[in-house]
Scaffold this motif. Structure first.
Motif, PDB file in Angstrom:
ATOM      1  N   ASP A 234      31.920  14.511  49.617  1.00 22.85           N
ATOM      2  CA  ASP A 234      32.284  13.516  48.866  1.00 22.85           C
ATOM      3  C   ASP A 234      31.260  12.836  47.905  1.00 22.85           C
ATOM      4  O   ASP A 234      31.331  11.646  47.329  1.00 22.85           O
TER       5      ASP A 234
ATOM      6  N   SER B 244      31.978  20.672  41.950  1.00 29.13           N
ATOM      7  CA  SER B 244      33.247  19.891  42.420  1.00 29.13           C
ATOM      8  C   SER B 244      34.190  19.834  41.271  1.00 29.13           C
ATOM      9  O   SER B 244      35.396  19.683  41.299  1.00 29.13           O
ATOM     10  N   ASN B 245      33.781  19.980  40.175  1.00 31.01           N
ATOM     11  CA  ASN B 245      34.657  19.839  38.793  1.00 31.01           C
ATOM     12  C   ASN B 245      35.175  21.133  38.162  1.00 31.01           C
ATOM     13  O   ASN B 245      35.740  21.242  37.288  1.00 31.01           O
TER      14      ASN B 245
ATOM     15  N   ARG C  41      25.700  10.015  35.570  1.00 28.10           N
ATOM     16  CA  ARG C  41      27.067   9.287  35.079  1.00 28.10           C
ATOM     17  C   ARG C  41      27.432   9.889  33.684  1.00 28.10           C
ATOM     18  O   ARG C  41      27.150   9.627  32.755  1.00 28.10           O
TER      19      ARG C  41
ATOM     20  N   GLN D 294      33.077  10.538  31.272  1.00 26.56           N
ATOM     21  CA  GLN D 294      34.380  10.094  31.969  1.00 26.56           C
ATOM     22  C   GLN D 294      34.480  10.986  33.230  1.00 26.56           C
ATOM     23  O   GLN D 294      33.798  11.875  33.379  1.00 26.56           O
ATOM     24  N   GLY D 295      35.204  10.522  34.039  1.00 27.15           N
ATOM     25  CA  GLY D 295      35.050  11.100  35.344  1.00 27.15           C
ATOM     26  C   GLY D 295      34.244  10.509  36.602  1.00 27.15           C
ATOM     27  O   GLY D 295      33.521   9.609  35.992  1.00 27.15           O
ATOM     28  N   LYS D 296      34.061  11.269  37.571  1.00 26.91           N
ATOM     29  CA  LYS D 296      33.162  10.663  38.650  1.00 26.91           C
ATOM     30  C   LYS D 296      31.595  10.906  38.558  1.00 26.91           C
ATOM     31  O   LYS D 296      31.459  11.898  37.699  1.00 26.91           O
ATOM     32  N   PRO D 297      30.869  10.209  38.912  1.00 26.39           N
ATOM     33  CA  PRO D 297      29.493  10.347  39.129  1.00 26.39           C
ATOM     34  C   PRO D 297      29.039  11.835  39.707  1.00 26.39           C
ATOM     35  O   PRO D 297      30.073  12.153  40.556  1.00 26.39           O
TER      36      PRO D 297
ATOM     37  N   SER E 249      30.608  15.974  42.932  1.00 28.68           N
ATOM     38  CA  SER E 249      31.012  14.593  42.515  1.00 28.68           C
ATOM     39  C   SER E 249      31.196  13.564  43.564  1.00 28.68           C
ATOM     40  O   SER E 249      31.369  13.711  44.901  1.00 28.68           O
ATOM     41  N   VAL E 250      30.894  12.352  43.086  1.00 31.01           N
ATOM     42  CA  VAL E 250      30.823  11.348  44.086  1.00 31.01           C
ATOM     43  C   VAL E 250      32.141  10.575  44.109  1.00 31.01           C
ATOM     44  O   VAL E 250      32.662   9.882  43.158  1.00 31.01           O
ATOM     45  N   THR E 251      32.802  10.484  45.534  1.00 32.32           N
ATOM     46  CA  THR E 251      33.912   9.997  45.529  1.00 32.32           C
ATOM     47  C   THR E 251      33.755   8.439  45.959  1.00 32.32           C
ATOM     48  O   THR E 251      33.203   8.004  46.949  1.00 32.32           O
ATOM     49  N   PRO E 252      34.611   7.446  45.303  1.00 31.92           N
ATOM     50  CA  PRO E 252      34.305   6.135  45.306  1.00 31.92           C
ATOM     51  C   PRO E 252      34.609   5.589  46.710  1.00 31.92           C
ATOM     52  O   PRO E 252      35.724   6.230  47.523  1.00 31.92           O
TER      53      PRO E 252
END
Length: 246
Positions: free
Chosen positions: A34, A167-168, A214, A217-220, A243-246
């Motif tokens: 995550d 992750s993308n 960062r 668009q999309g997650k960090p 990807s960093v999940t909030p």
């Protein structure tokens, strides 16, 4: 290195924090699937659960670059990276990172925007010495080549054993696969993303780089790279992006 790596895997499986502590560098970072980053102290306080504990069925690869090495384990869509550095007291793990690939091709790739000012032209990191300055320059040239889908320039800036896991993306790339994507104008989830912060660990012939990004668009993203010096030129050996999940 491989002996230390086996001891690391066994300590995790047995939840042996005392044994694990002897194998972790003071700058150790655990990045889970995550994108959560845990320090050495945090890991030893509460041991995280790895992406997979039994590596008997996993595809394993390992490389050493004098005082830096890495072990890559792939099982299905889960990919783990363990980066090792040689200290006076022996080999110590400095990064453990997990990446879970997508189950289908991505619909878009988080990127650096149309102009790619960061990281193609400049980055938010001030090199501490000449080696880091050279690595930053190589990094900017590599991302410029990726942004332009220039497979020839890209080829000269990565090692033959290059691997990229993200992750993308729904697949892990080797050097040839990445070049083929460029030639067919595909980004497939792996694209230059603005650098927000970074740390570099210089071991003369190899540099370990951890960074936070960062995208437009999309997650960090949390990224680990290993750079190696070959014939006086710095090239990228691997890139793991979570990807960093909030």
């Amino acid at each position: 290195m491989l002996q230390a790596d086996r001891a690391f895997v066994q300590a995790i499986a047995k939840a042996d924090t005392r044994g694990l502590g002897k194998l972790l560098d003071t700058d150790f970072l655990w990045i889970d699937s995550d994108g959560k980053a845990l320090t050495r102290t945090q890991v030893l306080q509460t041991l995280p659960r790895p992406g997979f504990s039994d590596e008997s069925a996993a595809q394993l690869k390992n490389y050493t670059y004098e005082d830096v090495g890495d072990v890559q384990a792939n099982l299905g869509r889960v990919h783990t990276l363990r980066v090792w550095v040689k200290r006076p007291i022996g080999w110590r793990a400095i990064v453990y990172q997990e990446v879970v690939s997508l189950d289908a091709p991505p619909s878009f790739a988080p990127g650096a925007g149309k102009d790619c000012d960061n990281p193609c032209k400049s980055v938010s990191y001030k090199p501490k010495n000449e080696v880091e300055k050279q690595v930053v320059s190589a990094y900017e040239r590599l991302e410029t080549a990726a942004m332009a889908h220039d497979s020839a320039r890209f080829s000269a800036l990565v090692a033959d054993e290059f691997v990229a896991a993200s992750s993308n993306s729904n697949k892990v790339y080797d050097k040839r696969g990445r070049m083929e994507d460029f030639d067919h104008a595909k980004m497939a989830g792996v694209a230059p993303t603005p650098l927000a912060s970074a740390r570099m660990f210089d071991f003369k012939e190899a540099v370990v780089m951890t960074s936070f990004h960062r995208p437009d668009q999309g997650k960090p993203l949390r990224v680990t790279r290993v750079w190696v010096n070959r014939d006086g030129k710095w090239i990228e050996a691997l890139s793991y992006q979570t990807s960093v999940t909030p």
